[in-house]
Scaffold this active site. Structure first.
Site, short mmCIF file in Angstrom:
data_model
loop_
_atom_site.label_atom_id
_atom_site.label_comp_id
_atom_site.label_asym_id
_atom_site.label_seq_id
_atom_site.Cartn_x
_atom_site.Cartn_y
_atom_site.Cartn_z
N PHE A 2 10.68 -0.24 -5.74
CA PHE A 2 10.85 -1.27 -6.76
C PHE A 2 9.50 -1.80 -7.20
CE2 PHE A 2 15.40 -2.78 -5.39
CZ PHE A 2 15.92 -1.62 -5.90
N CYS B 97 10.25 0.55 -1.04
CA CYS B 97 10.60 1.84 -0.43
C CYS B 97 9.43 2.80 -0.34
CB CYS B 97 11.75 2.47 -1.20
SG CYS B 97 13.22 1.43 -1.25
N HIS C 232 11.80 11.93 -2.47
CA HIS C 232 12.31 10.58 -2.27
C HIS C 232 13.84 10.63 -2.29
CE1 HIS C 232 12.15 6.29 -2.00
NE2 HIS C 232 12.68 6.08 -3.19
N HIS D 159 18.98 5.89 3.47
CA HIS D 159 17.69 5.43 2.96
C HIS D 159 17.15 4.33 3.88
CE1 HIS D 159 14.40 4.33 0.57
NE2 HIS D 159 14.99 4.07 -0.59
N GLU E 280 12.88 11.78 -10.61
CA GLU E 280 11.99 12.50 -9.70
C GLU E 280 11.97 13.99 -10.05
OE1 GLU E 280 10.89 12.91 -4.95
OE2 GLU E 280 12.84 12.07 -5.52
N LYS F 20 17.32 12.18 3.13
CA LYS F 20 18.16 10.97 3.09
C LYS F 20 19.64 11.33 3.04
CE LYS F 20 14.86 7.79 0.86
NZ LYS F 20 13.71 8.69 0.66
#
Length: 415
Positions: A401, A164, A305, A342, A316, A337
């Site tokens: 990830f 991502c 994010h 996403h 975050e 998002k």
């Protein structure tokens, strides 16, 4: 020696909100959601049955039909968005400048549509029925590769695949290539098309997707809200044309914003979970600040994010506090998002576009679905909707990830 300055001279987008960036931006500022029931396949047996799908996309608008049939959906998005981008930027690629134009895209998973289609064909009809176009269709680097073929760009041709964070890593790499003198202009950003049976099943197995809002899709993506229960998978493209400043000036290009700094880091912690301290995320933000030569107090706005998962959003928030200290409470933070879902490898691309437009238009998109405050997420996420305010610097974050983190800083262009 002063390093070259890098500016954004074009933007484009294909998103769950619209098939062009202007309509996408208007709907984003209006706080509209692009999330709905999955229609690309029968999801009735899935526990998560919603997505941010690109709707009514007609690839033949941008690509001859025969060639479009030999592309996966993500590559169709890439070529269409690139052609929109060059049109917006007013850049003509010619034999004289072709080697100075690079294509660097972030793509997380590549051609899942192709992989699933031809795996089914293999099981049904055997190996002799597999198309010779299968491999070229599914590999991730066919996104930038086909853009190069269609536009004539002959500079560095690269794909970044960092889950991502792919889109931000692509933008940061593009910025670096121009600073290092390896390219004058770069088509960059992110592309993804993984709303497929296997893609949704895989993220469902990870318990990463929202499952509580199948009957109310527009409320499903709720970053930083206490009621969040997972992200909503999306698809699309977000591209920017980065250009060396003097080149842009020579051709009289319009300028949206300047790229001021880039930072990246790794958590060295876990396959899918961020380190709960937020230190890895904070390190990427600090490095972007250092690269830009800025103190934390210089940044006014962050496009977070903000995935709408329990761990990511709290981590975050903690990371922004680590990176910005007391100034974190003064930051204006969007989680776009909440409206697009996403977009995985494309997220950092379209969110970079949103950040540049926020500075350029002096309009900071809000975060929808902020209904119940979470004590662990206690910063200003613009829950009241779009704020029309001038900001000098904006940051865009993406985390993936494997513990991969990326941040890029943009500066408002004042000519």
């Amino acid at each position: 020696m002063n390093r070259p300055r890098v500016v954004i001279t074009g933007v484009s987008g294909i998103t769950p909100l619209a098939n062009d960036i202007n309509t996408t931006w208007k709907r984003l500022l209006a706080g509209e959601s692009g999330i709905g029931p999955i229609t690309l396949f029968d999801a009735s047996d899935y526990t998560s049955r919603i997505a941010g799908e690109v709707k009514d996309f007609a690839p033949e608008t941008w690509i001859p039909a025969k060639q479009a049939r030999r592309m996966d959906r993500f590559t169709q998005f890439a070529v269409a968005a690139a052609r929109m981008l060059l049109e917006d930027a007013g850049l003509e690629i010619t034999p004289a400048n072709a080697e100075d134009v690079a294509v660097i895209l972030g793509i997380g998973l590549g051609g899942l549509h192709t992989l699933e289609t031809w795996h089914t064909k293999l099981l049904e009809s055997g190996p002799n029925k597999i198309s010779p176009f299968m491999i070229p269709m599914l590999i991730s680097n066919m996104g930038p590769g086909q853009i190069s073929i269609f536009t004539g760009a002959k500079g560095p041709n690269i794909v970044t695949t960092t889950a991502c964070a792919s889109g931000i890593h692509a933008v940061g790499t593009a910025y670096s290539e121009i600073v290092l003198g390896r390219a004058t202009s770069v088509i960059t950003g992110g592309v993804e098309a993984t709303v497929t049976p296997l893609g949704v099943a895989g993220f469902t197995a990870l318990k990463a997707l929202s499952t509580h809002f199948n009957d109310d899709p527009a409320r499903a993506s709720r970053p930083f809200d206490a009621g969040r229960d997972g992200f909503v998978i999306g698809e699309g493209a977000g591209l920017l044309l980065l250009e060396e400043l003097e080149s842009a000036r020579r051709r009289g290009a319009k300028i949206y914003a300047e790229v001021a700094g880039y930072g990246a880091s790794g958590d060295a912690h876990h396959m899918t979970a961020p380190h709960e301290t937020g230190e890895g995320m904070a390190a990427a933000m600090r490095r972007a600040l250092r690269d830009a030569g800025l103190q934390p107090g210089a940044v006014d706005y962050i496009n977070a994010h903000g995935t709408s998962t329990q761990l990511n959003d709290s981590t975050e928030t903690r990371a922004m506090k680590l990176a910005f200290g007391d100034h974190a409470k003064k930051l204006k933070i969007s989680a776009t998002k909440s409206m697009t879902g996403h977009l995985l490898g494309a997220a950092g691309g379209i969110e970079s576009v949103f950040t540049a437009l926020a500075l350029h238009e002096e309009a900071l998109p809000g975060t929808i679905n902020q209904e119940t405050p979470d004590p662990a997420c206690d910063l200003d996420y613009l829950a009241g909707g779009t704020e029309h305010v001038a900001c000098e610097y904006g940051m865009c974050n993406s985390f993936g990830f494997g513990g991969t983190n990326a941040s890029v800083i943009f500066k408002k262009w004042v000519g």
